[in-house]
Design a protein around this motif. Structure first.
Motif, short mmCIF file in Angstrom:
data_model
loop_
_atom_site.label_atom_id
_atom_site.label_comp_id
_atom_site.label_asym_id
_atom_site.label_seq_id
_atom_site.Cartn_x
_atom_site.Cartn_y
_atom_site.Cartn_z
N SER A 87 20.98 64.11 35.80
CA SER A 87 20.87 65.56 35.95
C SER A 87 21.89 66.08 36.95
O SER A 87 22.54 67.12 36.72
CB SER A 87 19.46 65.93 36.39
OG SER A 87 19.35 67.31 36.57
N ALA A 88 22.07 65.38 38.05
CA ALA A 88 23.04 65.80 39.07
C ALA A 88 24.46 65.77 38.52
O ALA A 88 25.25 66.69 38.77
CB ALA A 88 22.93 64.91 40.31
N VAL A 89 24.80 64.72 37.79
CA VAL A 89 26.13 64.63 37.19
C VAL A 89 26.34 65.74 36.17
O VAL A 89 27.39 66.38 36.13
CB VAL A 89 26.36 63.24 36.54
CG1 VAL A 89 27.63 63.21 35.71
CG2 VAL A 89 26.40 62.16 37.62
N ASN A 90 25.31 66.03 35.36
CA ASN A 90 25.40 67.11 34.38
C ASN A 90 25.67 68.44 35.06
O ASN A 90 26.55 69.21 34.65
CB ASN A 90 24.12 67.17 33.55
CG ASN A 90 24.25 68.10 32.38
OD1 ASN A 90 25.17 67.98 31.58
ND2 ASN A 90 23.33 69.05 32.27
N ARG A 91 24.94 68.74 36.15
CA ARG A 91 25.16 70.00 36.88
C ARG A 91 26.56 70.05 37.47
O ARG A 91 27.21 71.10 37.47
CB ARG A 91 24.10 70.16 37.97
CG ARG A 91 22.72 70.50 37.43
CD ARG A 91 21.76 70.93 38.54
NE ARG A 91 21.72 70.04 39.68
CZ ARG A 91 20.94 68.97 39.79
NH1 ARG A 91 20.11 68.65 38.81
NH2 ARG A 91 20.96 68.22 40.88
N ARG A 131 29.33 72.93 36.67
CA ARG A 131 29.95 73.72 37.74
C ARG A 131 31.46 73.57 37.73
O ARG A 131 32.20 74.54 37.92
CB ARG A 131 29.40 73.32 39.11
CG ARG A 131 28.03 73.87 39.42
CD ARG A 131 27.68 73.71 40.90
NE ARG A 131 27.88 72.37 41.42
CZ ARG A 131 26.96 71.40 41.45
NH1 ARG A 131 25.75 71.63 40.97
NH2 ARG A 131 27.25 70.22 41.95
N SER A 132 31.94 72.35 37.52
CA SER A 132 33.39 72.11 37.48
C SER A 132 34.03 72.87 36.32
O SER A 132 35.09 73.48 36.49
CB SER A 132 33.70 70.62 37.34
OG SER A 132 33.25 69.92 38.47
N GLY A 133 33.39 72.84 35.16
CA GLY A 133 33.91 73.58 34.02
C GLY A 133 33.98 75.06 34.29
O GLY A 133 34.96 75.74 33.95
N ASN A 152 27.34 71.15 26.98
CA ASN A 152 26.24 70.62 27.76
C ASN A 152 25.39 69.72 26.86
O ASN A 152 24.33 70.10 26.39
CB ASN A 152 25.41 71.77 28.34
CG ASN A 152 24.34 71.30 29.28
OD1 ASN A 152 24.05 70.11 29.36
ND2 ASN A 152 23.75 72.23 29.99
N ALA A 153 25.89 68.51 26.62
CA ALA A 153 25.22 67.59 25.69
C ALA A 153 23.83 67.20 26.17
O ALA A 153 22.92 67.03 25.37
CB ALA A 153 26.08 66.34 25.48
#
Length: 86
Positions: free
Chosen positions: A16-20, A24-26, A35-36
């Motif tokens: 979840s942290a990596v996904n967020r 944010r980077s995008g 957002n797979a």
């Protein structure tokens, strides 16, 4: 009907942290991001191969449609046509 959930590999909090972070980077870079993680959570277990977190054929189709949608929206936003995209 029972929904089959994929086996979690790694830690859900880390995933979840990596996904967020990716989202944010995008946003910061102005780059389209698919957002797979959340996209797949909206579907039942059929997007994964049974007992795994590996995408099934259906999962690949879901992601492909989302990527197509993002690319088409970026082309339209740039002012170019989408003739031939189908």
């Amino acid at each position: 009907m029972k929904i089959q959930r994929p086996i979690q590999r790694g830690r859900p909090k880390l995933t979840s942290a990596v996904n967020r972070m990716v989202l944010r980077s995008g946003e910061r870079l102005g780059v389209a991001v698919v957002n797979a993680s959340d996209l797949m959570a909206e579907h039942d277990g059929s997007v994964f191969m049974p007992g795994t977190n590996i995408y099934s054929q259906h999962g690949h189709e879901v992601i492909a449609r989302e990527v197509y949608s993002v690319i088409a929206s970026q082309i339209l936003a740039s002012g170019h046509g989408v003739e031939g995209l189908s």
